[in-house]
Design a protein around this motif. Sequence first.
Motif, mmCIF file in Angstrom:
data_model
loop_
_atom_site.group_PDB
_atom_site.id
_atom_site.type_symbol
_atom_site.label_atom_id
_atom_site.label_comp_id
_atom_site.label_asym_id
_atom_site.label_seq_id
_atom_site.Cartn_x
_atom_site.Cartn_y
_atom_site.Cartn_z
ATOM 1 N N GLN A 88 14.734 30.611 -49.571
ATOM 2 C CA GLN A 88 15.915 31.261 -49.008
ATOM 3 C C GLN A 88 17.169 30.657 -49.619
ATOM 4 O OE1 GLN A 88 15.953 31.283 -44.784
ATOM 5 N NE2 GLN A 88 17.981 32.157 -44.651
ATOM 6 N N GLU B 2 19.857 32.491 -51.977
ATOM 7 C CA GLU B 2 21.284 32.483 -51.649
ATOM 8 C C GLU B 2 22.104 31.986 -52.827
ATOM 9 O OE1 GLU B 2 20.593 31.543 -46.989
ATOM 10 O OE2 GLU B 2 22.125 30.368 -48.009
ATOM 11 N N LEU C 238 22.382 34.635 -55.361
ATOM 12 C CA LEU C 238 23.318 35.685 -54.991
ATOM 13 C C LEU C 238 24.750 35.225 -55.222
ATOM 14 C CD1 LEU C 238 21.824 37.075 -51.650
ATOM 15 C CD2 LEU C 238 21.603 37.998 -53.944
ATOM 16 N N VAL C 239 25.024 33.981 -54.802
ATOM 17 C CA VAL C 239 26.389 33.472 -54.971
ATOM 18 C C VAL C 239 26.741 33.418 -56.446
ATOM 19 C CG1 VAL C 239 27.859 31.472 -54.656
ATOM 20 C CG2 VAL C 239 26.340 32.196 -52.817
ATOM 21 N N PHE D 231 23.322 43.281 -52.881
ATOM 22 C CA PHE D 231 22.533 42.151 -52.399
ATOM 23 C C PHE D 231 21.414 42.631 -51.488
ATOM 24 C CE2 PHE D 231 26.072 38.747 -52.712
ATOM 25 C CZ PHE D 231 26.011 38.859 -54.086
ATOM 26 N N LEU E 259 17.336 42.160 -51.977
ATOM 27 C CA LEU E 259 16.443 41.507 -51.023
ATOM 28 C C LEU E 259 15.336 42.452 -50.578
ATOM 29 C CD1 LEU E 259 19.117 39.539 -49.122
ATOM 30 C CD2 LEU E 259 17.136 38.559 -50.246
ATOM 31 N N LEU F 237 28.289 35.370 -47.160
ATOM 32 C CA LEU F 237 27.792 36.732 -47.302
ATOM 33 C C LEU F 237 26.311 36.724 -47.642
ATOM 34 C CD1 LEU F 237 28.360 39.844 -47.764
ATOM 35 C CD2 LEU F 237 28.691 39.260 -50.140
ATOM 36 N N ALA F 238 25.966 35.877 -48.604
ATOM 37 C CA ALA F 238 24.569 35.804 -49.021
ATOM 38 C C ALA F 238 23.691 35.395 -47.852
ATOM 39 C CB ALA F 238 24.430 34.797 -50.164
ATOM 40 N N LYS F 239 24.144 34.418 -47.112
ATOM 41 C CA LYS F 239 23.371 33.943 -45.965
ATOM 42 C C LYS F 239 23.183 35.053 -44.952
ATOM 43 C CE LYS F 239 23.180 29.242 -44.330
ATOM 44 N NZ LYS F 239 23.410 28.312 -45.437
ATOM 45 N N HIS F 240 24.264 35.724 -44.721
ATOM 46 C CA HIS F 240 24.241 36.805 -43.739
ATOM 47 C C HIS F 240 23.204 37.862 -44.125
ATOM 48 C CE1 HIS F 240 26.053 39.542 -40.794
ATOM 49 N NE2 HIS F 240 25.895 40.479 -41.701
ATOM 50 N N ILE F 241 23.248 38.243 -45.380
ATOM 51 C CA ILE F 241 22.352 39.313 -45.805
ATOM 52 C C ILE F 241 20.905 38.835 -45.821
ATOM 53 C CG2 ILE F 241 21.748 40.789 -47.758
ATOM 54 C CD1 ILE F 241 24.706 41.115 -48.250
ATOM 55 N N ALA G 122 19.664 36.614 -43.982
ATOM 56 C CA ALA G 122 19.230 36.533 -42.592
ATOM 57 C C ALA G 122 18.891 37.910 -42.064
ATOM 58 C CB ALA G 122 20.333 35.901 -41.751
#
Lengths: 601, 829
Positions: free
Chosen positions: A537, A541, A544-545, A559, A563, B619-623, B625
Amino acid sequence: MVGLPYDCLANPLGAVRSTFDKAMSSDSSAAALDGKDWGAAEVFRQFLFDDGGLSQVPWLSSSTMKWVQPNTLVRFRGMIQDMLGNEFYVGAYKDGDKWITNKFADGSHGPSDASSDVRIWERRLLYCTPVPGQNSWVECAPDAMRNPYISAMSPLREKRQREDEATESDADMVEPGHAIEDSPNPKKMREDGVAFEPFNLQKVVTEGSTSNSSTPPVERNSVSCLVKIYDSPESDLKLNEVFEFVGIFTFDPDLTVPIDDKEVMDDFCEDELLCLPPSKVPRLHCVVHRKLGPSDLVSSPHLELTTPVIKEIREALIGHLTAVLGGDRLPAEYILLHLLSRHNDYNVQVHARVDEVAVGKLSLNLTCFNKENMSVFGNNLKLVIGSLMPFTECLPLTVDYLNSVTLAPKKDYNTNRLVSGLLQLAEGSHLTIDETPLQSGTLNSGGLENAQVLRSMMESQKVHYDFTYYKMEMPADVQFLILSEGKSNILPADLVLPFHPSSVDPASGVDGEMLKAWRWYLATMKSLPHSIDPPLQKAVEDDLVAARQADRSLSREDFSRWLTMGRLMSVSFGATSLSMEHWQMVKELERLRKNRFQGNL
Amino acid sequence: MASDSSPVNTRDGQSSPDGWPTSPVSNTVSSPGDRPRRKRGRQSSYATPSPMPTGSRARTPQATPTPSSNARRRGRARRSSATPTSTDDVPPSSDVGEGNEDDAPVVYVWGTNISVQDVNAAILRFLRHFREDPQQIEGKYMRMINHVIEMEGDSLDVDAHDVYDYDSDLYTKMVRYPLEVLAIFDMVLMDMVGRINPLFEKHIQARIFNLKSSISMRHLNPSDVEKMISLKGMIIRCSSVIPEIREAVFRCLVCGYYSDPVVVERGRINEPTVCAKQECLSRNSMTLVHNRCRFADKQVVRVQETPDDIPDGGTPHTVTLLMHDKLVDAGKPGDRVEVTGIYRAMSVRVGQTQRTVKSIFKTYIDCLHLKTTDKSRMDVQDPMETENEASTGDDDSTQKSEISVEQLKELSKQPDIYERLTRSLAPNIWELDDVKRGLLCQLFGGNALKLPSGASFRGDINILLVGDPGTSKSQLLQYIHKLSPRGIYTSGRGSSAVGLTAYVAKDPETGETVLESGALVLSDRGICCIDEFDKMSDNARSMLHEVMEQQTVSIAKAGIIASLNARTSVLACANPIGSRYNPRLSVIENIHLPPTLMSRFDLIYLILDKADEETDRRLAKHIVALHFENPNSSQLDVIDLPTLTAYINYARKHIHPELSDEAAEELTRGYVEMRKRGNFPGSSKKVITATPRQIESLIRLSEGLARIRFSEVVNKSDVIEAFRLLEVAMQQSATDHSTGTIDMDLITTGVSASERMRRENLVSATRSLIMDKLTIGGSAARVMELLEELKKQNLGGGAEVHLSDLRTALSTLSAEGFLAVHGDSVKRI
């Protein structure tokens, strides 16, 4: 009637009665049985599942309807198309000193004496239709059914046969049709005026080359049915779900008294059931019902669920799809992911607010189709999808079509029925939208509404059912595949992919076993659970960043899509958690797709 | 059959006419003919004619040929518990006692130990003595009865809550055995009316409403049959009005003799076979005389569940209502109604002509009372409208019924309510907390003020969101639209000026010109959300000037001159020109809106998509999740939507905060400081950092903030927060990028003070350059040469000189008559 070793199959009511008598003898108050089962369902369950009686139960279809005796056990598979509310009936009454039950029966057995004690019970009425777009291979093999009543054929048969024929040509029957041809006869449609009329027309329209030619026999062979549900919590059965019902078939032509000269009072009495006369729509008093998931519809091959086997099947399937698509492998990969996608709606509960995001769906827009290659690849693709997915529909998008049909289901308050639209689809259906025949033209208000309905269905997996005074959102789970010349602007899909065939290779025939394996593969993989490990995860992340730092134009949707693809990719290998390898594969696919765009422009 | 079921006590006779020709369940058994002793009430048109008599009538077993539930049977009144079969022997005696307080034997409701006399007395007590307020001399219902008599009305509305408060036992009986109790109720009522005004001929009936609990349509079940229920729904169909015969008069064709009125009996009228005139006695000669018959109105209405009651994956249920007399046409399709009535089941006959019944029942509700509730989910009434609302009274109860006021007040007491509300607003749009706070203020709104001089100050807060695409502006807009009490969502591109304001149309049928309201007028007292504000035509935008400050829409066209109220908050969002915000340009330049319009927005938020790794990570975390985690874990402590709407509703309706002295002081101080900030030391230029418009905005914002806390007083802290909000918004939009100070001129004129200064410098530099290089009437110089020169001199305050800047300067100079520009060459004149 048969005595105690009752025959659940031929005399289910006998079983009901004897269990009822037994229950009454131990506990003599009928009031105690209000809204309860006294063990009848248990008896049937044992008969059907434990004793293997299920296979003996005939399927209810228009052909079997000719010989199935009333008050015997039948099976029926269908989609809940409408819910007609609850019905109060005399559940039990006292005849003399004995309590008699009416449960699971339709008859007009009432207490002979008005003064006798009665219990009113309720049951739910569901109107079930054949699943829209059901492919012929899903159907239960009719040859497996022998006719146990061949000798017991009654003179009634002929009569019923006639009625059956009437049913088929009956305009009142709301048969969820499949895609109409791009037959430009809107004039005729408009003449008909009624919302659901165009669907009947489809039957008349000859199946052309572009249509899903595998479906019609199924539609012809199936019947709609009014299913009466007893003692089941409301949340068990939802609209548009596909169920298999086992129940007592009743057919009581006595009950049809056509009331032509309605007296004024009938303005009140007129009810939904009048348009479903028992002579035309069979009744099924459901004893056991079971929800059908994707894997219930395919027969499982005798294969071990091991990673190499899955990989092999996956490879073969992609190979086949590649061949169908003229040797273009990239779309084949994407189509596989697309076919595995499923809108997991568990997010709805949390984000049940204004703008939920539909998670898990992956709609695909294959571009670079034109009239010429559409007839080759498009049709082959449709055929292949039809042979892989249980429920498929195809919708050729034209201005005339959009203007003339009603896609979203609509409540007709005159009959108090939900008139099915094309978009009333069962969970897990696949919808192919062919945009190639679309010409420029003007959409009228109906057409505009249809376009919006399609769009919102694709974006949020929700269909707005028209209830005149308000719209009601119904969740849907439908896979969208759009075939168009350029990027479709009417229906913006999650993925746009130009399609570059290199060879016109007639798709080689596939043997049945292979197809079976693929179907099983798709159905099983689709319902796999999925998770992500914390370290990965974190890696995702970071990825993505980094991607967003490099390219500011990447949005939340991108994004989200990645996923989703990541999940589908690992699922396609039979894995239940995302691995770095699969994540890299997704990124590679996306890179290839992007390159294709740059090459294209 | 009729003979052995002669009425047993006074409640019987009242509504003998039966409205149920096809309903065997509710057939009336009595022979009404033997009851016309009392002069009033006999031929009453009872709203629910059949059920009452049926239930209350003494019955013989064969009298009801239909299968009936235990509930039914239980509900039947027996005249005496001791002698259930002796129904026929008492009629005269019971008839006498209107109050039933005489020596008649105790009569029980069949199957229960409820005594008819007790109920009778309880009702009498209730009607006589119930007072809402102990100071009142006359009971509430006595007053209402008198009123009804004066108005010659035919019904008395009885609030079930009153019954419950006065006598909960009576309430329970009434709900459980409505047929009997209501019959007694009516009878008592008739007696009272008869005593007050013996000449009053009309029948008055009790209409019960506002039950303690209402049931959902889908939970109606067999045990509710014959109970009094109340439910909410939406009317979807109404039948035409059906005249239902109650009494028929026949005439003999031979002798012309008119028969006595024949009353409906068991759903049918028996035509006399023989002329009753002794001299005639001819057979089969009677014919119906229509215009001497008595009819009553009847209507069949179908009610459907409202969308919010339907569980996932269900379709709405419907239920049929039967309305009589005055209730006919009380609602029309599309109305949301609250219905009180008696749930009834009726068996279905196999055939119209057959007596045999099916084992299936049709259910319906005999409507006692129907109340149309507000259409919109939450209709905010501003103070002006609360007055007329008070007269209607009961409206209030429906709105807050679901979430009680106490709950809301409890909520408001929480110290972090402001934060919680902020969190609860669009919880799946993360970040943008200050924007959400601003929106929250908009939802709660300020106080509108109208001075006696006629000047009015709006209380509505207008907000503009400007930002990069993909920053969920539209989602915020959609969310607010759903949340706001009333509102229209439009897109700027598709909106025309008339579509927003009002337009005059010709009625196709009558040819009259009619005024049709546009979006802004329709969202009066609500929020008008305008998406794609920048793409709106100039014409349409100019219409907004009036709306946003004066809050009216004036039109003068086609013979109609009108000024319509449009007290609406505007929430607009716009994309910058060139789709991405250019930080080098001012807001005005970025979104291309006229400054006049910009200044009307209280808050202007720039939602920029900054290349910020931290945000990206979130944002990445949110998505991630969203896709993988069990979403329940990520759930925040948020207030759900219905509570939120109720909260906002209540605040807007009931809270009208005023500025405290302290707050006013702070406001003045802060404003002065804000203005002062423009004149920082060492700068001769005048920068305006605040305008009077801002102070109005500040007042509105702080009022809104006080409302959030359910506070009637605006505190100092509210003002400080309002300043902060304004500053945050202004910092983003009105910051002059070259100096970093807030400059209201940016909003009001689109050009910042420093920019103006720079331009002036350039003009003078150019002037001196040209003075140096060129002579009057001499050779021309090329523009590019001048630019090079200027760059060398490095004028213009150190900033780089662009060609376009130079051109602007040259054109200024040429306007002065100092030089002439021809294409690329510059000539001094």
